[in-house]
Design a protein around this motif. Structure first.
Motif: not given
Length: 468
Positions: A371, A398, A462-463, A466
């Motif tokens: 990411e 990720r 963001k990780v 995901s």
């Protein structure tokens, strides 16, 4: 040709060093600290006029930030010789005979040749600048900037040339630094690069920020186009460079296309080379498969701790560390060089550029899923005078959240922030772990949340997203 040089005293070994700059002379000096002249004879060969100097400082000398050439020299030949190192200047090694443990050297000025035997050998032949094969590339007024001699030749040209148009071929570290140097000489500067954006060591979106800033400094950027030839005038001197679609007038041309490992001697001797043409060594900097040969500096490939692959990175910081490791091992101690994370910083005028770890294409090449986040912040608290903007881009693996890379473009106070990420990469930290780093804070130095930690927070989010 004379016979193999020199008899050695009973029980005394001979160390031969090829290359008199950072890696080679650091190795020789460290070995001498550990073993005296009665135990170890040291013979070093250098084909140039100078030893132990900062090639990285040449653009700043040319640009006038460093006033005297000798300020770039850390140790002279006389100083090395005073420490019982037999340093032979203007002497080029032309052959390594591995089977008979000897090297052949030629005096550059007289042409005389001789063989010198060794018990232990250090190869520190550095890197050679990329000089494209094209019409006119050897014309007067076209310069590389690899050595102090190169820097002096360029300064001499600038002093005697009345024109003020300069073209820099290549938009990497050397290119942007030389663009600044030429601006300081009141030249109109054009940078021509085959990549669409300068600084291909960055991702293109970050390189675009560099291009915009350089154009704001008055530099003409010509990206996505390759130089095909150098055009000359009736006097034989450079007058322009040509691409497939345009010509750029030039009174001086500087080649800043990059470097490749100088391993022609090693290749001819059958020593192992990697995919990038650099010598392959173990962690003790010993050439793989050879117990008594070491190599370091810009002629070797090193382990990338993030990708796990071998890379070629030409930096004086690495070369000096390699030399220390080699000298310690030759001198009877034990030391290793574990690898690098690929940290580098540069500047053009007041623009600072930094990167460490992997770019997007690097991560894809080794099969990593990742990411990315990009944040805008400031170097100081926004209300504190002198706060300047910076952009931070961060890559995280990720699912695991492992930090993979950071790139920073900004003004004063931006570039050295990359060291935070370099330490985190070396430690194998995740972006979530980075958010808890206890960094120094006061309004004159950073916002409450340092820009690198802001990026780490966004990357953490963001990780996590995901994984949902």
């Amino acid at each position: 040709m004379t016979a193999a040089a020199g008899s050695r005293g009973a029980g005394r070994e001979r160390l031969v060093v090829i290359g008199g700059d950072a890696a080679g002379m650091s190795a020789a000096s460290q070995a001498r600290r550990l073993r005296g002249p009665d135990e170890l004879e040291i013979v070093a060969f250098e084909r140039g006029h100078f030893t132990s100097y900062s090639a990285c400082g040449i653009p700043y000398w040319v640009g006038g930030h460093v006033q005297e050439r000798d300020r770039l020299i850390a140790r002279t030949p006389e100083q090395h010789r005073a420490r019982a190192i037999d340093l032979r200047m203007r002497t080029e090694v032309t052959e390594i005979d591995v089977d008979r443990q000897r090297v052949r050297a030629r005096d550059v000025d007289s042409g005389a040749e001789s063989w010198t035997s060794y018990d232990r050998l250090v190869i520190a032949t550095g890197a050679r600048p990329v000089r494209p094969e094209m019409p006119g590339v050897d014309a007067p007024g076209v310069h590389g900037v690899q050595t102090l001699d190169d820097g002096q030749a360029l300064l001499d040209t600038l002093a005697r040339t009345s024109g003020r148009r300069a073209v820099v071929v290549g938009g990497g570290y050397i290119g942007v630094e030389m663009a600044e140097a030429l601006i300081n000489h009141d030249h109109e500067v054009t940078v021509v690069d085959r990549a669409d954006e300068p600084m291909s060591t960055l991702d293109p979106d970050m390189g675009r920020l560099v291009r915009t800033a350089m154009e704001g400094l008055g530099i003409t950027m010509a990206g996505g186009t390759a130089v095909t030839k150098v055009l000359t005038g009736d006097d034989g001197r450079v007058r322009a460079v040509a691409t497939e679609h345009a010509e750029y007038p030039a009174d001086v041309v500087v080649l800043g296309i990059g470097v490749r490992p100088e391993t022609s001697l090693a290749r001819a001797a059958g020593l192992p080379l990697g995919a990038h043409g650099g010598l392959l060594t173990d962690r003790a900097m010993r050439v793989r498969g050879y117990e008594n040969i070491w190599a370091g500096g810009d002629c070797v490939e090193v382990l990338d701790l993030v990708s796990g692959q071998e890379r070629h990175i030409a930096l004086g910081t690495h070369a000096n560390k390699h030399g220390q490791v080699i000298g310690t091992n030759v001198g009877g101690g034990y030391a290793t060089f574990p690898g690098v994370v690929g940290t580098a910083v540069s500047k053009v005028c007041d623009l600072e550029i930094a990167r460490t770890g992997l770019r997007e294409k690097d991560a894809r090449r080794v099969g990593l899923r990742f990411e990315t986040v990009t944040v805008e912040s400031t170097s100081r608290a926004g209300y504190y005078p002198g706060a300047s903007p910076m952009t931070v881009k961060m890559l995280a693996e990720r699912r695991t959240g492992r930090l993979l890379g950071v790139q920073i473009v900004g003004r004063e106070g931006a570039a050295k922030r990359v060291d935070i990420a370099a330490v985190a990469l070396t430690a194998g930290m995740t972006v979530e772990q980075m958010t808890a780093l206890d960094l120094g804070y006061a309004p004159p130095f950073s916002p409450v949340w340092d820009p690198v930690l802001v990026a780490a927070r966004k990357a953490t989010a963001k990780v996590r997203a995901s994984m949902s």
